[in-house]
Design a protein around this motif. Structure first.
Motif, PDB file in Angstrom:
ATOM      1  N   VAL A   1       2.079 -95.534  36.883  1.00 18.62           N
ATOM      2  CA  VAL A   1       2.451 -95.524  35.289  1.00 18.62           C
ATOM      3  C   VAL A   1       3.807 -95.485  35.036  1.00 18.62           C
ATOM      4  O   VAL A   1       4.040 -96.174  33.844  1.00 18.62           O
ATOM      5  N   ASP A   2       4.837 -94.969  35.674  1.00 17.88           N
ATOM      6  CA  ASP A   2       6.010 -94.813  35.382  1.00 17.88           C
ATOM      7  C   ASP A   2       6.726 -96.240  35.341  1.00 17.88           C
ATOM      8  O   ASP A   2       7.459 -96.510  34.282  1.00 17.88           O
ATOM      9  N   TYR A   3       6.235 -97.088  36.086  1.00 15.49           N
ATOM     10  CA  TYR A   3       6.540 -98.681  36.037  1.00 15.49           C
ATOM     11  C   TYR A   3       6.156 -99.289  34.686  1.00 15.49           C
ATOM     12  O   TYR A   3       7.021-100.349  34.252  1.00 15.49           O
ATOM     13  N   LEU A   4       5.169 -98.732  34.104  1.00 15.52           N
ATOM     14  CA  LEU A   4       4.786 -99.552  32.871  1.00 15.52           C
ATOM     15  C   LEU A   4       5.732 -99.385  31.697  1.00 15.52           C
ATOM     16  O   LEU A   4       5.825-100.048  30.740  1.00 15.52           O
ATOM     17  N   TYR A   5       6.231 -98.165  31.658  1.00 14.03           N
ATOM     18  CA  TYR A   5       7.248 -97.706  30.429  1.00 14.03           C
ATOM     19  C   TYR A   5       8.626 -97.983  30.585  1.00 14.03           C
ATOM     20  O   TYR A   5       9.187 -97.734  31.500  1.00 14.03           O
ATOM     21  N   ASP A   6       9.341 -98.570  29.578  1.00 12.33           N
ATOM     22  CA  ASP A   6      10.483 -99.115  29.659  1.00 12.33           C
ATOM     23  C   ASP A   6      11.072 -98.886  28.239  1.00 12.33           C
ATOM     24  O   ASP A   6      10.457 -98.389  27.252  1.00 12.33           O
ATOM     25  N   ASP A   7      12.355 -99.627  27.774  1.00 12.90           N
ATOM     26  CA  ASP A   7      12.809 -99.651  26.737  1.00 12.90           C
ATOM     27  C   ASP A   7      12.016-100.460  25.409  1.00 12.90           C
ATOM     28  O   ASP A   7      12.086-100.062  24.176  1.00 12.90           O
ATOM     29  N   ASN A   8      10.946-101.084  25.888  1.00 12.99           N
ATOM     30  CA  ASN A   8      10.064-101.892  24.980  1.00 12.99           C
ATOM     31  C   ASN A   8       9.103-100.934  24.631  1.00 12.99           C
ATOM     32  O   ASN A   8       8.650-101.164  23.488  1.00 12.99           O
ATOM     33  N   PHE A   9       8.561 -99.975  25.384  1.00 10.33           N
ATOM     34  CA  PHE A   9       7.605 -98.695  24.763  1.00 10.33           C
ATOM     35  C   PHE A   9       7.969 -97.567  25.625  1.00 10.33           C
ATOM     36  O   PHE A   9       7.501 -97.319  26.786  1.00 10.33           O
ATOM     37  N   PRO A  10       8.947 -96.916  25.025  1.00 17.27           N
ATOM     38  CA  PRO A  10       9.326 -95.701  25.770  1.00 17.27           C
ATOM     39  C   PRO A  10       8.319 -94.640  26.049  1.00 17.27           C
ATOM     40  O   PRO A  10       7.441 -94.514  25.206  1.00 17.27           O
ATOM     41  N   MET A  11       8.278 -93.805  27.330  1.00 18.91           N
ATOM     42  CA  MET A  11       7.201 -92.899  27.419  1.00 18.91           C
ATOM     43  C   MET A  11       7.194 -91.907  26.619  1.00 18.91           C
ATOM     44  O   MET A  11       6.155 -91.144  26.173  1.00 18.91           O
ATOM     45  N   ASP A  12       8.420 -91.523  25.934  1.00 17.87           N
ATOM     46  CA  ASP A  12       8.525 -90.231  24.910  1.00 17.87           C
ATOM     47  C   ASP A  12       7.593 -90.631  23.680  1.00 17.87           C
ATOM     48  O   ASP A  12       7.014 -89.562  23.464  1.00 17.87           O
ATOM     49  N   ILE A  13       7.393 -92.082  23.525  1.00 19.59           N
ATOM     50  CA  ILE A  13       6.529 -92.218  22.315  1.00 19.59           C
ATOM     51  C   ILE A  13       4.959 -92.113  22.821  1.00 19.59           C
ATOM     52  O   ILE A  13       4.261 -91.615  22.059  1.00 19.59           O
ATOM     53  N   ARG A  14       4.698 -92.684  23.913  1.00 16.82           N
ATOM     54  CA  ARG A  14       3.478 -92.340  24.416  1.00 16.82           C
ATOM     55  C   ARG A  14       3.062 -91.077  24.451  1.00 16.82           C
ATOM     56  O   ARG A  14       1.886 -90.506  24.214  1.00 16.82           O
ATOM     57  N   GLN A  15       3.998 -90.168  24.851  1.00 14.77           N
ATOM     58  CA  GLN A  15       3.551 -88.687  25.017  1.00 14.77           C
ATOM     59  C   GLN A  15       3.487 -88.141  23.823  1.00 14.77           C
ATOM     60  O   GLN A  15       2.588 -87.240  23.378  1.00 14.77           O
ATOM     61  N   GLY A  16       4.487 -88.392  22.848  1.00 12.62           N
ATOM     62  CA  GLY A  16       4.578 -87.670  21.494  1.00 12.62           C
ATOM     63  C   GLY A  16       3.403 -88.017  20.783  1.00 12.62           C
ATOM     64  O   GLY A  16       3.005 -87.173  19.840  1.00 12.62           O
ATOM     65  N   LEU A  17       2.934 -89.150  20.820  1.00 13.25           N
ATOM     66  CA  LEU A  17       1.884 -89.788  19.778  1.00 13.25           C
ATOM     67  C   LEU A  17       0.544 -90.239  20.696  1.00 13.25           C
ATOM     68  O   LEU A  17      -0.056 -91.274  20.099  1.00 13.25           O
ATOM     69  N   ALA A  18       0.330 -89.710  21.641  1.00 17.46           N
ATOM     70  CA  ALA A  18      -0.706 -89.989  22.296  1.00 17.46           C
ATOM     71  C   ALA A  18      -2.059 -90.180  21.723  1.00 17.46           C
ATOM     72  O   ALA A  18      -2.684 -91.247  21.760  1.00 17.46           O
ATOM     73  N   SER A  19      -2.604 -89.267  21.134  1.00 15.91           N
ATOM     74  CA  SER A  19      -3.575 -89.372  20.362  1.00 15.91           C
ATOM     75  C   SER A  19      -3.896 -90.231  19.247  1.00 15.91           C
ATOM     76  O   SER A  19      -4.582 -91.243  19.089  1.00 15.91           O
ATOM     77  N   TRP A  20      -2.700 -90.368  18.565  1.00 16.20           N
ATOM     78  CA  TRP A  20      -2.571 -91.413  17.552  1.00 16.20           C
ATOM     79  C   TRP A  20      -2.750 -92.849  18.050  1.00 16.20           C
ATOM     80  O   TRP A  20      -3.384 -93.738  17.454  1.00 16.20           O
ATOM     81  N   ILE A  21      -1.786 -92.924  19.086  1.00 21.48           N
ATOM     82  CA  ILE A  21      -1.791 -94.224  19.751  1.00 21.48           C
ATOM     83  C   ILE A  21      -3.187 -94.781  20.344  1.00 21.48           C
ATOM     84  O   ILE A  21      -3.427 -95.895  19.891  1.00 21.48           O
ATOM     85  N   GLU A  22      -3.912 -93.846  20.668  1.00 24.34           N
ATOM     86  CA  GLU A  22      -5.228 -94.175  21.360  1.00 24.34           C
ATOM     87  C   GLU A  22      -6.237 -94.498  20.249  1.00 24.34           C
ATOM     88  O   GLU A  22      -7.355 -94.968  20.690  1.00 24.34           O
ATOM     89  N   ALA A  23      -5.776 -94.133  19.151  1.00 26.94           N
ATOM     90  CA  ALA A  23      -7.116 -94.075  18.076  1.00 26.94           C
ATOM     91  C   ALA A  23      -6.812 -95.643  17.287  1.00 26.94           C
ATOM     92  O   ALA A  23      -7.608 -95.925  16.310  1.00 26.94           O
ATOM     93  N   GLN A  24      -5.842 -96.337  17.651  1.00 23.48           N
ATOM     94  CA  GLN A  24      -5.362 -97.583  16.742  1.00 23.48           C
ATOM     95  C   GLN A  24      -5.909 -98.702  17.599  1.00 23.48           C
ATOM     96  O   GLN A  24      -6.025 -98.678  19.070  1.00 23.48           O
ATOM     97  N   ASP A  25      -6.393 -99.934  17.126  1.00 23.60           N
ATOM     98  CA  ASP A  25      -6.856-100.966  17.401  1.00 23.60           C
ATOM     99  C   ASP A  25      -5.798-102.045  17.747  1.00 23.60           C
ATOM    100  O   ASP A  25      -5.382-102.705  16.874  1.00 23.60           O
ATOM    101  N   TRP A  26      -4.959-101.740  18.929  1.00 24.34           N
ATOM    102  CA  TRP A  26      -3.819-102.582  19.216  1.00 24.34           C
ATOM    103  C   TRP A  26      -4.070-104.105  19.492  1.00 24.34           C
ATOM    104  O   TRP A  26      -3.406-104.936  19.223  1.00 24.34           O
ATOM    105  N   GLU A  27      -5.200-104.303  19.838  1.00 25.97           N
ATOM    106  CA  GLU A  27      -5.708-105.641  20.211  1.00 25.97           C
ATOM    107  C   GLU A  27      -5.807-106.479  19.007  1.00 25.97           C
ATOM    108  O   GLU A  27      -5.303-107.804  18.844  1.00 25.97           O
TER     109      GLU A  27
END
Length: 752
Positions: free
Chosen positions: A18-44
């Protein structure tokens, strides 16, 4: 539980991935802080629609600001501010790219969760994620680092030689300027001896630095051939696996770093060699090693530079229609598709007006739109050159007398084509021709050919890594069932969010192979997989499976994601599982007789205790387009002898109360005046052949409120149509249709 919370509960070995997935393109801080909101969006959806992506990007920044304002930790607030600024710089002009990055991360998270829940990964996925590969990459890091250090030291050595030679040259010219009478003095003889010693040391240093150069050049040659090129081939192989639904592709940034550092070392050695050549013009002597060794070493350096840069030209994104992002390498004529190439070496000397031309293999198609673009620097790729063709389009050539030449040899979906990319540039006197091909493509003219085309793409990329083997399907090899089953599971994971477990794959194997499924190394032929009809059916195994995938994606995704659909289970196994269960226990499985159908069977008991099984006619996409499947389960009713009975569905197999399982998935409220799992009438949609449009839930509820007559006492003008077989294995239609005389002399059909 949210996906991110489940991720955080994984073992360390999975968290490292999992750690390998996150870098400057999508920092893990954002994934952590906006977890519920991110998962509720249709990114595809956002990744394929610029306007949607722009809105979601703006919303993301707003959400970040909200989180930052509530953050108590000063350092974390500072980090979030920096990240906010970085995201604006990277994605303001291309928000769809951000959506693709986040979508890829979420998909890979789901895959990691899935693999963590399974006892073991499949052989293909294991081969892509093992400790040996990590050790190999660490070894390359070390070797490339040591080479860079050695080259830096040689810079100092060449500078030392230059200083030594300047000293020698000054003393020599001073000696030359003395009068002839002074040259025979003792002092002059001593000076000549010193000059000879200086020349000997100069000769020794020249030989020494040339020897070190030779060693470093040989080391670079070895690293390139034994590690960099194999690593690049491994990345290309992993790209093939990702294309057919496998693990998310990573490693390009790492390759780029290795290639860039290596080519920089080669150019630096070339400059050092050029400097030695300049020194020879000032001071040379008999048996001078520089003129003797320099030409051969220069040729070797040019050869290595040429081939390293040439091999660094890669197809970063294989051709894909934005309308079908999960099925790349299939191009429909007249529909735009995108592709992207990249140069893995960062060279400040390169002319940035580097033009790339793309051409289609010269058969029956040609590129309709502009096929030449200029490469540009990407900030997020550390300054490397790339170019993305976003609006390519194919058109079929018109032939005299309608003849296409090879027509009839292979089906359209088995014909493979190639998209080529060409560029040429000059750097430090070297002219380098760049050329790379995409993976083989399938070209279709109708979306009905998409399933067949995707079968070809899967089969090819599973079984070969030869990018130019366009005649593959003239004699396609067989596939090992163990690997093929893994790829089939990937289709469900990539397209429906959850792969297949061991039991489901076993059932699929039995359907395809019969008793041979017990042989994990059993070889499956291409014809059996995709071309031959299943015995007794009018469709092939793959057409049947693909239709199920489409049904899940469009109508069953919430239920499938919750793991409530057993799916692939035979009728015989179904009865074995249900026979000892409580009456009203039901399970959901995919129809074996219909393309893209789902059915449910429940167990009941006669008054004498005899077990009986009831199955409904399969629900297909046409029937499921009217109501969500969970609502159908909630409101299902059976009509027996004119009486509407209560919902027979009580427990989802093995013993989950129906409302406990599906309660969160209900999309509409139960009919007015009814609660729980009962309803006054069946709320299932009309059959697919009905010419009338299905009722909306609102129309149905309004109709239900005004139905105050007893079904048994309906006038003779009303006819109730239903069929029911309550014998073992009988089928009950999933709907009740009342046909009654209309007010204007015509029949009115109402689904009850």
């Amino acid at each position: 539980m949210s996906q991110w919370k489940r991720i955080q509960q994984l073992e360390i070995r999975h968290l490292e991935h999992v750690d390998y997935l996150y870098d400057d393109n999508f920092p893990m801080d954002i994934r952590q802080g906006l977890a519920s909101w991110i998962e509720a969006q249709d990114w595809e959806l956002a990744s394929n629609d610029e306007s949607v992506a722009m809105v979601m990007f703006s919303n993301l920044l707003t959400q970040m600001e909200k989180v930052r304002s509530q953050e108590q930790n000063f350092l974390q607030r500072h980090n979030l501010k920096i990240i906010h600024q970085q995201l604006q710089v990277k994605y303001s002009s291309n928000p769809a790219l951000m959506a693709r990055v986040i979508c890829s991360c979420l998909k890979e998270e789901r895959r990691i969760l899935e693999s963590a829940c399974m006892q073991e990964q499949g052989p293909l996925e294991k081969s892509l994620q093992n400790s040996v590969a990590l050790e190999r990459q660490k070894n390359i890091d070390n070797r490339v680092g040591l080479i860079r250090g050695s080259v830096q030291l040689m810079d100092q050595a060449v500078k030392f030689i230059e200083d030594m030679q300047d000293d020698f040259d000054f003393r020599y010219k001073t000696l030359q300027s003395r009068d002839q009478a002074e040259r025979n003095s003792e002092h002059m003889k001593q000076e000549v001896t010193r000059l000879q010693e200086m020349l000997n040391r100069l000769d020794f240093k020249r030989k020494e630095v040339l020897s070190k150069m030779d060693i470093v050049v040989k080391e670079i040659d070895d690293v390139m051939n034994s590690q960099l090129y194999p690593e690049l081939q491994d990345w290309k192989r992993r790209q093939q696996i990702t294309a057919i639904g496998g693990p998310q592709l990573t490693g390009l940034e790492q390759l780029q770093n290795w290639f860039t550092l290596t080519v920089q070392s080669l150019f630096q050695i070339k400059r050092q060699l050029d400097k030695l050549g300049e020194l020879v013009l000032k001071v040379t002597y008999e048996s001078d090693p520089i003129p003797l060794q320099k030409p051969q070493m220069e040729d070797k350096l040019k050869y290595l530079i040429y081939h390293l840069i040439k091999s660094s030209f890669v197809v970063e994104k294989q051709p894909c229609m934005p309308t079908h992002p999960q099925k790349p390498l299939i191009i429909k004529t007249g529909v735009q598709f995108t592709t992207k190439v990249r140069l893995l070496v960062k060279l400040p000397e390169v002319d940035y007006q580097l033009k790339v031309k793309t051409t289609f293999d010269n058969r029956q198609f040609f590129i309709l739109t502009n096929n030449t673009k200029v490469m540009d620097i990407e900030d997020y790729s550390n300054g490397c050159l790339s170019v993305e063709f976003r609006h390519l389009q194919l058109k079929e050539k018109k032939y005299i007398n309608g003849t296409k030449g090879n027509e009839g040899l292979l089906s359209v979906t088995e014909e493979l084509h190639s998209l080529s990319f060409e560029a040429c540039f000059t750097v430090q006197g070297l002219t380098i021709d760049l050329e790379i091909c995409s993976l083989p493509l399938v070209v279709i003219s109708n979306v009905s050919q998409l399933p067949g085309g995707w079968a070809s793409v899967m089969w090819y990329n599973l079984l070969t890594d030869e990018p130019k083997n366009l005649t593959f399907f003239t004699n396609p090899p067989r596939a090992n069932w163990t690997q093929l089953s893994e790829v089939l599971s990937w289709q469900f994971s990539a397209q429906a969010g959850r792969g297949l477990d061991k039991e489901q794959l076993t059932m699929l194997g039995e359907k395809l192979l019969g008793h041979h499924v017990s042989c994990s190394d059993y070889q499956v032929s291409w014809s059996r997989f995709s071309k031959e009809n299943i015995p007794g059916k009018s469709f092939s195994f793959w057409m049947w499976l693909d239709s199920i995938l489409e049904l899940i994606k469009k109508h069953l995704l919430p239920v499938w994601s919750e793991n409530y659909i057993m799916g692939f289970v035979s009728k015989e196994t179904e009865r074995i599982l249900l026979k000892d269960k409580e009456p009203g226990t039901f399970l959901l499985r995919f129809s074996e007789s219909h393309l893209g159908g789902i059915t449910f069977t429940w167990v009941d008991r006669e008054d004498n205790g005899e077990v009986k099984f009831n199955s409904v006619e399969p629900y297909t996409k046409n029937r499921l387009s009217a109501l969500p499947f969970a609502d159908i389960i909630r409101d299902y009713k059976v009509i027996s002898e004119g009486v509407v009975k209560e919902n027979p569905l009580k427990f989802l197999y093995p013993n989950i109360p129906k409302d406990e399982a599906f309660g969160r998935l209900y999309n509409s409220p139960p009919s007015k005046g009814e609660t729980g799992n009962s309803s006054s009438v069946i709320s299932t949609p009309p059959p697919s052949q009905s010419p009338e449009p299905p009722m909306t839930p609102g129309e149905f509820n309004m109709l239900n409120e005004h139905l105050c007559f007893d079904i048994d006492s309906v006038s003779t003008q009303t006819h109730t149509k239903y069929t029911q077989e309550n014998t073992s294995g009988g089928k009950t239609p999933g709907l009740l249709v009342l046909v009654r005389a209309g007010t204007r002399g015509r029949s009115e059909r109402q689904v009850l």
